[in-house]
Design an enzyme around this catalytic site. Sequence first.
Site, short mmCIF file in Angstrom:
data_model
loop_
_atom_site.label_atom_id
_atom_site.label_comp_id
_atom_site.label_asym_id
_atom_site.label_seq_id
_atom_site.Cartn_x
_atom_site.Cartn_y
_atom_site.Cartn_z
N ARG A 118 -79.66 32.79 5.86
CA ARG A 118 -79.72 31.96 7.08
C ARG A 118 -78.90 30.69 6.99
O ARG A 118 -79.12 29.73 7.73
CB ARG A 118 -81.17 31.63 7.46
N LYS A 140 -65.43 26.52 12.96
CA LYS A 140 -65.41 27.90 13.50
C LYS A 140 -65.21 28.86 12.34
O LYS A 140 -64.27 28.71 11.55
CB LYS A 140 -64.26 28.07 14.48
N GLU A 182 -49.17 24.98 14.68
CA GLU A 182 -50.40 24.26 15.06
C GLU A 182 -50.16 22.75 15.06
O GLU A 182 -50.76 22.01 15.84
CB GLU A 182 -51.56 24.63 14.11
N LYS A 224 -57.53 16.91 15.78
CA LYS A 224 -58.53 17.99 15.89
C LYS A 224 -59.93 17.43 15.74
O LYS A 224 -60.85 17.79 16.48
CB LYS A 224 -58.25 19.09 14.86
N GLU A 234 -67.29 24.01 21.83
CA GLU A 234 -66.28 24.45 22.80
C GLU A 234 -66.85 24.75 24.18
O GLU A 234 -66.65 25.82 24.76
CB GLU A 234 -65.52 25.68 22.26
N ARG A 238 -62.80 21.01 23.83
CA ARG A 238 -62.29 21.72 22.64
C ARG A 238 -61.38 22.88 23.03
O ARG A 238 -60.51 23.29 22.26
CB ARG A 238 -63.46 22.20 21.76
N ASN A 242 -56.85 25.45 22.34
CA ASN A 242 -56.38 26.84 22.50
C ASN A 242 -55.05 26.91 23.23
O ASN A 242 -54.62 28.00 23.63
CB ASN A 242 -57.42 27.67 23.25
N HIS A 245 -52.84 29.91 22.88
CA HIS A 245 -53.60 31.00 22.25
C HIS A 245 -53.88 32.17 23.19
O HIS A 245 -54.07 33.29 22.72
CB HIS A 245 -54.92 30.47 21.67
N HIS A 249 -52.84 35.35 21.41
CA HIS A 249 -53.77 36.42 21.00
C HIS A 249 -53.34 37.77 21.57
O HIS A 249 -53.50 38.80 20.92
CB HIS A 249 -55.20 36.09 21.43
N HIS A 262 -50.34 34.59 12.82
CA HIS A 262 -51.08 33.90 13.87
C HIS A 262 -50.27 32.72 14.44
O HIS A 262 -50.11 32.57 15.65
CB HIS A 262 -52.42 33.40 13.30
N1 LIG Z 1 -61.46 28.88 12.23
C1 LIG Z 1 -60.52 28.39 13.00
O1 LIG Z 1 -60.74 27.41 13.73
C2 LIG Z 1 -59.16 29.01 12.97
C3 LIG Z 1 -58.09 28.34 13.56
C4 LIG Z 1 -56.81 28.90 13.44
C5 LIG Z 1 -56.63 30.10 12.75
N2 LIG Z 1 -57.71 30.72 12.20
C6 LIG Z 1 -57.55 31.96 11.45
O2 LIG Z 1 -56.77 31.68 10.30
C7 LIG Z 1 -56.14 32.88 9.86
C8 LIG Z 1 -54.71 32.59 9.48
O3 LIG Z 1 -54.73 31.69 8.42
P1 LIG Z 1 -53.44 31.49 7.49
O4 LIG Z 1 -52.27 31.33 8.34
O5 LIG Z 1 -53.80 30.46 6.52
O6 LIG Z 1 -53.28 32.93 6.81
P2 LIG Z 1 -53.75 33.54 5.40
O7 LIG Z 1 -55.07 33.04 5.04
O8 LIG Z 1 -53.57 35.00 5.53
O9 LIG Z 1 -52.68 32.95 4.39
C9 LIG Z 1 -51.34 33.33 4.54
C10 LIG Z 1 -50.77 33.88 3.24
O10 LIG Z 1 -50.48 32.81 2.35
C11 LIG Z 1 -51.08 33.05 1.08
N3 LIG Z 1 -51.37 31.73 0.54
C12 LIG Z 1 -52.37 30.89 0.88
N4 LIG Z 1 -52.20 29.71 0.28
C13 LIG Z 1 -51.09 29.81 -0.48
C14 LIG Z 1 -50.38 28.91 -1.30
N5 LIG Z 1 -50.77 27.63 -1.43
N6 LIG Z 1 -49.27 29.35 -1.94
C15 LIG Z 1 -48.83 30.61 -1.75
N7 LIG Z 1 -49.44 31.51 -0.95
C16 LIG Z 1 -50.55 31.10 -0.32
C17 LIG Z 1 -52.27 33.90 1.42
O11 LIG Z 1 -52.72 34.61 0.28
C18 LIG Z 1 -51.69 34.81 2.49
O12 LIG Z 1 -50.94 35.83 1.90
C19 LIG Z 1 -56.28 33.87 11.00
O13 LIG Z 1 -57.24 34.82 10.64
C20 LIG Z 1 -56.77 33.02 12.16
O14 LIG Z 1 -57.58 33.75 13.04
C21 LIG Z 1 -58.95 30.19 12.29
#
Ligand SMILES: NC(=O)c1ccc[n+]([C@@H]2O[C@H](COP(=O)([O-])OP(=O)(O)OC[C@H]3O[C@@H](n4cnc5c(N)ncnc54)[C@H](O)[C@@H]3O)[C@@H](O)[C@H]2O)c1
Length: 363
Positions: A118, A140, A182, A224, A234, A238, A242, A245, A249, A262
């Site tokens: 939980r 999120k 972003e 942010k 949101e 908030r 987006n 987005h 998306h 992304h």
């Molecule tokens: N929670 C939220 O508010 C929110 C907001 C935006 C995006 N997201 C989510 O975030 C995700 C995308 O995140 P991302 O772009 O970080 O992708 P990711 O987590 O897939 O990382 C991208 C790549 O970089 C590698 N990597 C990470 N750190 C590294 C480093 N320091 N050196 C070398 N390689 C490294 C990872 O292993 C991966 O292969 C999506 O799933 C998206 O939906 C969430």
Amino acid sequence: METVDLDLGEHTYAIHIGAGLLNNAQLLRSTIKGEKVFVVSNETVAALYLETLLASLEGLNVTSLLLADGEQYKTLETLNLIYTGLLENKHNRSTTIVALGGGVVGDTAGFAAATYQRGVEFIQIPTTLLAQVDSSVGGKTAVNHPMGKNMIGAFHQPQAVYIDTDTLKSLPPRELAAGFAEVIKHGALADANYFAWLEENVEALLALDDELIGYAVKRSCEIKAAIVSRDEKELGIRAHLNFGHTFGHAIENHQGYGKWLHGEAVATGMVMAADLSMRLGLITQDIASRIRQLISDFNLPVCPPADLSAAQMIELMRVDKKANDQGIRFVLLESLGCAQVVDGVELSLLHDTLERRDGLCEL
Ligand SMILES: NC(=O)c1ccc[n+]([C@@H]2O[C@H](COP(=O)([O-])OP(=O)(O)OC[C@H]3O[C@@H](n4cnc5c(N)ncnc54)[C@H](O)[C@@H]3O)[C@@H](O)[C@H]2O)c1
């Protein structure tokens, strides 16, 4: 080191930003209350940074679990692996889950923290630019469902976010660029001066100049954090985060995970949202062009995939969770640095954007 507070009353937490922060054992341990820690990372990130983190956590009772790397693993199956790891190692409600990695690790580990017994405490150590300026801040968490991205999730704020900007140095250039999408978004929707500063510093930022990247991460986190503190769940403002987005998306869902990052999809989504804002008479052509140019300068795509038709895009946008019962909801710009939510967009104008009329894809 810089600190940005995310003000959420009794759930207020700090976002610490600095080069080499992973080595700061005292700081990292300051928000861990119990003895037990469960670190979630992935194979790629762990090979680079897990040893340093574990050295900083020495003396605590730490278990680590490495996930397979990739958006395609942001699933309920992966989540189950985390629950199993937690149960096998007898983690309880006093455990702190630490996410070391990009947005995929952060979102998945965060949802595990929101739901395990939980809810347990959670710390984010984001290692991609996208995660540092966006996904690790704001609470999120989610995993994907085969029918849609981030469809299973929860709001679960971390105890703290620790951003070591040195980790960006090992990031592949394409991932770095995706994070800048972003960053550009924050300027476009909230701070025209920041946007102009980005325009002036593209090269130094892409080269990860220590001072400039530190400022960009801090300013983006401030923007942010200010928005999330006004609207954690949101229900209102908030949604401005987006920007780009709704279109983005649709691109991601059409392409399937892995082809477009992304941030790349959001980048093109912002070009389209700026174009639609211009068609609705909200912003000038000059501002729409500046947005498109800056996105391109950061080596991000400005044009949607050629095989994605207007009809397909509308269909995909209708099932996005940001759609409401009245139809597709857009976040558009009323000026540079100021966003608004717009419902009921005239379909003919939307079609002009989706059909890339008047040189949407040209610079
Ligand atoms: N929670 C939220 O508010 C929110 C907001 C935006 C995006 N997201 C989510 O975030 C995700 C995308 O995140 P991302 O772009 O970080 O992708 P990711 O987590 O897939 O990382 C991208 C790549 O970089 C590698 N990597 C990470 N750190 C590294 C480093 N320091 N050196 C070398 N390689 C490294 C990872 O292993 C991966 O292969 C999506 O799933 C998206 O939906 C969430």
